[in-house]
Design a protein around this motif. Structure first.
Motif, PDB file in Angstrom:
ATOM      1  N   GLU A 280       0.352  -1.234   0.113  1.00 52.69           N
ATOM      2  CA  GLU A 280       0.181   0.371  -0.090  1.00 52.69           C
ATOM      3  C   GLU A 280       0.748   1.575   0.350  1.00 52.69           C
ATOM      4  O   GLU A 280       0.632   2.561  -0.559  1.00 52.69           O
ATOM      5  CB  GLU A 280      -0.705   0.175   0.916  1.00 52.69           C
ATOM      6  CG  GLU A 280      -2.371  -1.144   0.980  1.00 52.69           C
ATOM      7  CD  GLU A 280      -3.226  -0.818   2.040  1.00 52.69           C
ATOM      8  OE1 GLU A 280      -3.305   0.806   2.627  1.00 52.69           O
ATOM      9  OE2 GLU A 280      -3.663  -1.574   1.978  1.00 52.69           O
ATOM     10  N   ALA A 283       1.905   1.983  -3.348  1.00 52.19           N
ATOM     11  CA  ALA A 283       1.079   2.214  -4.211  1.00 52.19           C
ATOM     12  C   ALA A 283       0.776   4.508  -3.998  1.00 52.19           C
ATOM     13  O   ALA A 283       0.797   4.780  -4.792  1.00 52.19           O
ATOM     14  CB  ALA A 283      -0.107   1.822  -3.926  1.00 52.19           C
ATOM     15  N   ALA A 293      -2.626   4.083  -9.265  1.00 52.52           N
ATOM     16  CA  ALA A 293      -2.287   2.786  -8.970  1.00 52.52           C
ATOM     17  C   ALA A 293      -3.171   2.010  -7.877  1.00 52.52           C
ATOM     18  O   ALA A 293      -4.183   2.444  -7.363  1.00 52.52           O
ATOM     19  CB  ALA A 293      -0.984   3.278  -7.413  1.00 52.52           C
ATOM     20  N   THR A 294      -3.582   1.226  -8.256  1.00 56.18           N
ATOM     21  CA  THR A 294      -4.345   0.142  -7.264  1.00 56.18           C
ATOM     22  C   THR A 294      -3.579  -0.944  -6.456  1.00 56.18           C
ATOM     23  O   THR A 294      -1.998  -1.647  -6.826  1.00 56.18           O
ATOM     24  CB  THR A 294      -5.103  -0.756  -8.449  1.00 56.18           C
ATOM     25  OG1 THR A 294      -3.788  -1.704  -9.478  1.00 56.18           O
ATOM     26  CG2 THR A 294      -5.794  -0.264  -9.126  1.00 56.18           C
ATOM     27  N   LYS A 295      -3.828  -2.134  -5.438  1.00 53.73           N
ATOM     28  CA  LYS A 295      -3.235  -2.792  -5.294  1.00 53.73           C
ATOM     29  C   LYS A 295      -4.437  -4.315  -4.420  1.00 53.73           C
ATOM     30  O   LYS A 295      -4.817  -3.686  -3.852  1.00 53.73           O
ATOM     31  CB  LYS A 295      -2.584  -2.442  -3.028  1.00 53.73           C
ATOM     32  CG  LYS A 295      -1.970  -3.399  -3.166  1.00 53.73           C
ATOM     33  CD  LYS A 295      -3.208  -3.484  -1.698  1.00 53.73           C
ATOM     34  CE  LYS A 295      -2.304  -4.640  -0.197  1.00 53.73           C
ATOM     35  NZ  LYS A 295      -3.475  -4.749   0.148  1.00 53.73           N
ATOM     36  N   LYS A 296      -3.356  -5.223  -5.296  1.00 53.72           N
ATOM     37  CA  LYS A 296      -4.731  -6.118  -4.517  1.00 53.72           C
ATOM     38  C   LYS A 296      -4.108  -6.448  -3.147  1.00 53.72           C
ATOM     39  O   LYS A 296      -3.028  -7.326  -3.499  1.00 53.72           O
ATOM     40  CB  LYS A 296      -4.705  -7.196  -5.618  1.00 53.72           C
ATOM     41  CG  LYS A 296      -6.302  -7.512  -5.988  1.00 53.72           C
ATOM     42  CD  LYS A 296      -6.685  -7.570  -7.208  1.00 53.72           C
ATOM     43  CE  LYS A 296      -6.036  -8.441  -8.473  1.00 53.72           C
ATOM     44  NZ  LYS A 296      -6.304  -9.875  -7.947  1.00 53.72           N
ATOM     45  N   GLY A 297      -4.261  -7.682  -2.511  1.00 60.12           N
ATOM     46  CA  GLY A 297      -3.537  -8.536  -1.879  1.00 60.12           C
ATOM     47  C   GLY A 297      -4.355 -10.341  -2.025  1.00 60.12           C
ATOM     48  O   GLY A 297      -5.117 -10.858  -2.250  1.00 60.12           O
ATOM     49  N   SER A 298      -3.282 -10.754  -1.364  1.00 60.07           N
ATOM     50  CA  SER A 298      -3.896 -12.172  -1.590  1.00 60.07           C
ATOM     51  C   SER A 298      -3.447 -13.732   0.076  1.00 60.07           C
ATOM     52  O   SER A 298      -2.170 -13.034  -0.260  1.00 60.07           O
ATOM     53  CB  SER A 298      -3.545 -13.272  -3.122  1.00 60.07           C
ATOM     54  OG  SER A 298      -3.481 -14.321  -2.775  1.00 60.07           O
ATOM     55  N   TYR A 299      -3.775 -14.038   0.199  1.00 60.49           N
ATOM     56  CA  TYR A 299      -3.252 -14.705   1.402  1.00 60.49           C
ATOM     57  C   TYR A 299      -4.304 -15.898   2.365  1.00 60.49           C
ATOM     58  O   TYR A 299      -4.900 -15.682   1.675  1.00 60.49           O
ATOM     59  CB  TYR A 299      -2.585 -13.771   2.220  1.00 60.49           C
ATOM     60  CG  TYR A 299      -4.280 -12.777   2.722  1.00 60.49           C
ATOM     61  CD1 TYR A 299      -5.284 -12.305   2.662  1.00 60.49           C
ATOM     62  CD2 TYR A 299      -4.013 -11.293   1.867  1.00 60.49           C
ATOM     63  CE1 TYR A 299      -5.872 -11.710   3.060  1.00 60.49           C
ATOM     64  CE2 TYR A 299      -4.550 -10.658   1.640  1.00 60.49           C
ATOM     65  CZ  TYR A 299      -5.608 -11.029   2.759  1.00 60.49           C
ATOM     66  OH  TYR A 299      -6.873  -9.376   2.099  1.00 60.49           O
ATOM     67  N   PHE A 321      -9.034  -2.836 -15.087  1.00 59.28           N
ATOM     68  CA  PHE A 321      -9.044  -4.319 -14.509  1.00 59.28           C
ATOM     69  C   PHE A 321      -7.431  -4.212 -13.430  1.00 59.28           C
ATOM     70  O   PHE A 321      -6.175  -3.962 -14.100  1.00 59.28           O
ATOM     71  CB  PHE A 321      -8.326  -5.149 -16.066  1.00 59.28           C
ATOM     72  CG  PHE A 321      -8.176  -6.665 -15.610  1.00 59.28           C
ATOM     73  CD1 PHE A 321      -9.052  -7.237 -15.186  1.00 59.28           C
ATOM     74  CD2 PHE A 321      -6.864  -7.406 -15.725  1.00 59.28           C
ATOM     75  CE1 PHE A 321      -8.713  -8.700 -14.971  1.00 59.28           C
ATOM     76  CE2 PHE A 321      -6.178  -8.125 -15.714  1.00 59.28           C
ATOM     77  CZ  PHE A 321      -6.992  -9.207 -14.734  1.00 59.28           C
ATOM     78  N   THR A 322      -7.593  -4.573 -12.675  1.00 56.96           N
ATOM     79  CA  THR A 322      -6.321  -4.899 -11.747  1.00 56.96           C
ATOM     80  C   THR A 322      -5.405  -5.973 -11.177  1.00 56.96           C
ATOM     81  O   THR A 322      -4.800  -6.101 -10.494  1.00 56.96           O
ATOM     82  CB  THR A 322      -6.970  -4.828  -9.898  1.00 56.96           C
ATOM     83  OG1 THR A 322      -8.227  -5.250  -9.978  1.00 56.96           O
ATOM     84  CG2 THR A 322      -7.330  -3.076 -10.015  1.00 56.96           C
TER      85      THR A 322
END
Lengths: 425, 367
Positions: A280, A283, A293-299, A321-322
């Motif tokens: 973040e 970004a 800016a975009t931020k995508k999380g994966s966990y 599209f992110t």
């Protein structure tokens, strides 16, 4: 007996049903509360025989789902928050069995309402099935041999849960004074009226009297009261913070970036090591350079264990599209992170892989930058070293923009920026 | 002067609901809607942590019956437990907003994975097919505007409203110029102001009976989840009671023009791309890709998903080729629009467990 709260004496229950007696006692009990008018009372009924009485009440009435009347009544009571208004939930032992959680919650919170459970020891409307309150040996159409275990003691359960005023009585004669007392309790009050269903209870348990059944099953008649009254629950209105948007500071464009198109970054490390926050901040630094800016999380669903991955898109143009089909940079700070992005790295045909020095390099066609991310400032700051190094190598935006954002966070007070600059050279 | 903030749509949704006049958030924890619960705890006048999903809806119903506007947020596992109570709120005609952040199923599936797999459930959420207004967000602007609209519709039509989103559309963080967001209109409650006696289910011209809160000092109020007449008394299947039940669907359907929200950019084109929720962003990029190639393509982003506005059928039937992209296996909205039989020229782009890319959509249009 018709009165102010019940419009007729012709109640819709079977002849000999205890519901008739409880209802007539309730009429008398409400009439005995000084100054109480029908529009001060909200009767909430459950499904089952007791749920067909609404039409006879001159009060407000609400008829809901099986087992949920106490929760519905609790919602009304909390919303009204008015001691003058009396919310009364009427249900059977079946409804109490289905909705035990709601009774526990109302008792524990001391929500200002009165609950009357008409315990006729079975589900009457559906053919006489046993409930959680049916006592041992009590016979019903689907269990003619009798229930093998005792019912739970709802009064003791609710008293233990915190109900300040609990009483159990036999639905015989005039017990209106007890109901009046229950209605006048400031918080949660509970009454269990023990009855015998004339259609199924009497038929399958011939020649047994209600008081005998109660005594033989150990159903204790009595009162359970909390010596020191608890404050009734109130859903307080709070003056919360102002705008949620203003809680998040706006970011002025005070730096510049040579980026003309889009730059995409995958940051992968271990949960609990600040991957999502760092992403973040990266970004936000881009926004401070006038970029989008975009931020995508994966966990995983676990917190603090396993991988944590973030995808950051930095772009001169607005971003729709992110997703990132092929990143320009993959930054890996731990083996957890490497495990997650190995597939991405192996497919990369452009960009670069930034890998902590402790990790074995995966097969990749792109330039590999190995660097000690974890050593100099510790594992929790590895992501900052990795990002700074990537910014320095690519020039996609000045690392000062990133540092500036970091300094605005609580983390900024702890981070050694001099060392960060040095180790990310 | 712009004000660029790096925020997620959960923040926009709760702020918009707060400004529109939501009184209370009743919450319980479920991923991926936890941010909504957190923000609500910081912003709404009242927040109650409920012990479970059924209690959540029942408490909301209680607050709504007493004249408040309640809100919650959930995901499929929670919605599944709420369904019976949502039916109750539909039948009692209780305004409320349920934010549904979809995640990857089936069952508990992947709590932190995205999907748009709940449309068929939502389409038939009430036994008998009584629709609920369902608005779907596909951008920060939607999160802002449609959240407020959802609360307005709930009050105006006296009904639960679903605000549909998914893991990505409530959790992805993006830069948003908050100065460009339009002002939110606060809900002015549609309460009964007549001179009685109050009939809780006697409709006005638009098919909606104005609400009078239980506990009021003026007139008796009867609410019930069972089949009932205009007074709120139980009826088996009298003409009056059945007319009342029919009205529940009619009030939502006949007023749909008032809350039909969509984007549709070009009327004349060879192909139409249809997408909603997170896939709408991919569809925007796909349309741009195809136009850069000189192709004539139109983009349709439905936002009012249910009841399906008649206008949508007019739009999709103008095109020989229709490509509907969505993150579920069956093509759920495709099935809702065109039925199992489908229609020649109608195709789906479907995926689970990952985002559908602009390239995939563009490839299907080209093929």
């Amino acid at each position: 007996m018709s009165g102010r709260f019940l419009s007729t004496e012709n109640l819709p229950f079977c002849k000999g049903c205890g519901h008739n007696i409880v209802s007539q006692n309730l009429e008398k009990a409400l009439s005995a509360v000084p100054g109480l008018s029908p529009l001060d009372v909200i009767v909430v009924t459950d499904i089952g025989c007791i749920g067909i009485i609404d039409k006879q009440f001159t009060t407000h009435t609400v008829h809901g789902l099986h087992g949920r009347s106490v929760a519905l009544a609790a919602g009304i009571a909390m919303a009204l928050g008015n001691p003058k208004k009396k919310v009364i939930a009427l249900l059977g032992d079946g409804g109490a069995t289905i909705g035990l959680q709601h009774l526990m919650e109302a008792a524990q919170r001391n929500i200002p309402l009165t609950v009357i459970v008409h315990n006729n020891m079975l589900y009457g409307m559906t053919g006489g099935q046993p409930s959680g309150l049916t006592p041992r040996g009590f016979k019903t159409p689907i269990m003619p041999e009798g229930k093998p275990q005792n019912g739970y003691d709802l009064c003791k359960v609710l008293h233990a849960a915190g109900a300040p005023a609990v009483r159990r009585l036999l639905a015989l004669g005039d017990f209106s004074a007890e109901l009046t007392a229950a209605v006048q309790v400031e918080g949660f009050s509970f009454v269990e009226a023990v009855e015998l269903c004339p259609s199924y209870g009497v038929k399958f348990n011939p020649n047994r009297k209600i008081d005998d059944i109660a005594r033989e099953a150990g159903i204790e008649i009595g009162w359970w009261e909390t010596p020191v009254p608890r404050t009734p629950f109130r859903a307080e209105r709070h003056e919360r913070c102002g705008s949620l948007l203003e809680r998040e500071p706006s970011i002025a464009a005070q730096y510049s970036s040579p980026l003309t198109g889009r730059y995409t970054v995958v940051l992968a490390g271990s949960a609990g090591e600040g991957v999502q926050s760092a992403a973040e901040y990266l970004a936000q630094a881009a926004i401070s350079c006038g970029l989008h800016a975009t931020k995508k999380g994966s966990y995983p669903v676990t917190v603090g264990v396993g991988f944590s991955m973030a995808e950051i898109i930095i772009s001169r143009e607005p971003i729709n599209f992110t997703g990132i089909s092929e990143p320009d940079a993959v930054l890996v700070t731990s083996s957890d992170g490497l495990g997650k992005v190995r597939g991405i790295v192996e497919k990369m045909s452009k960009g670069a892989l930034y890998l902590d020095a402790s990790l074995d390099a995966p097969a990749t066609k792109v330039p590999l930058v190995k660097h000690d991310f974890r050593g100099p400032l510790g594992g929790r700051s590895a992501v900052y070293v990795a990002i700074t190094l990537m910014l320095n190598r690519t020039g996609v935006m000045p690392s000062e923009a990133f540092f500036d954002i970091l300094q605005q966070k609580s983390l900024g007070k702890k981070l050694d920026f001099g060392k960060l600059r040095q180790v990310a050279e | 002067m712009n004000e660029r903030r790096f925020i997620d749509n959960s923040r926009l949704i709760i702020e918009a609901l707060a400004q529109a006049g939501a009184d209370i958030f009743i919450g319980y924890p479920i991923t991926p809607s936890n941010l909504l619960y957190l923000y609500a705890s910081q912003r709404l006048p009242m927040v109650l942590p409920a012990p479970d999903e059924i209690t959540t809806l029942q408490w909301m119903a209680g607050f709504s019956a007493a004249g408040k506007l309640p809100v919650t947020a959930t995901s499929y596992p929670g919605l599944a437990l709420m369904v019976e109570s949502i039916g109750m709120a539909t039948m009692m005609e209780l305004p409320m907003v349920i934010v549904l952040a979809q995640r990857l199923g089936p069952a508990t599936g992947t709590a932190t994975g995205g999907a748009t797999g709940d449309l068929l459930l939502l389409n038939g959420i009430n036994s008998g097919g009584y629709p609920l207004p369902t608005l779907c967000i596909s951008s920060p602007r939607d999160a802002w505007e449609l959240s407020a609209k959802a609360l307005h519709i709930a009050d105006r039509l006296r009904t639960p409203v679903i605000l549909l989103a998914s893991k990505e559309t409530v959790m992805t963080v993006q830069d948003v110029d908050t100065a460009a967001l339009p002002p939110i209109e606060r809900v002015t409650r549609r309460f009964y102001t007549g001179s009685g006696p109050y009939l809780p289910y006697a409709p006005e011209a638009d098919g909606v009976p104005p609400l009078l809160p239980v506990g009021n000092d003026r007139y008796q109020v009867r609410l019930t989840a069972s089949t009932h007449d205009q007074k709120g008394n139980l009826q088996h299947s009298t003409p009056e009671a059945l007319a009342n039940s029919r009205r529940l669907a009619e009030k939502v359907e006949r007023n749909v023009a008032d809350y039909t929200f969509y984007e549709w950019d070009e009327e004349e084109a060879d192909a139409l791309i249809v997408a909603y929720d997170v896939t709408a962003a991919a569809a925007r990029d796909a349309a741009a890709l195809l136009r850069a190639e000189g192709r004539r393509v139109s983009l349709f982003i439905p936002k009012t998903l249910f009841p399906v506005p008649p206008k949508y059928l007019d739009i999709v039937n103008r095109y020989q080729k229709v490509v509907i992209a969505e993150e579920n296996l069956q093509g759920q909205y495709r099935e809702i629009l065109f039925g199992k039989a489908g229609r020649p020229g109608v195709r789906g782009v479907n995926a689970i467990g990952r985002l559908i890319t602009p390239e995939e959509i563009a490839a299907e249009v080209r093929s």
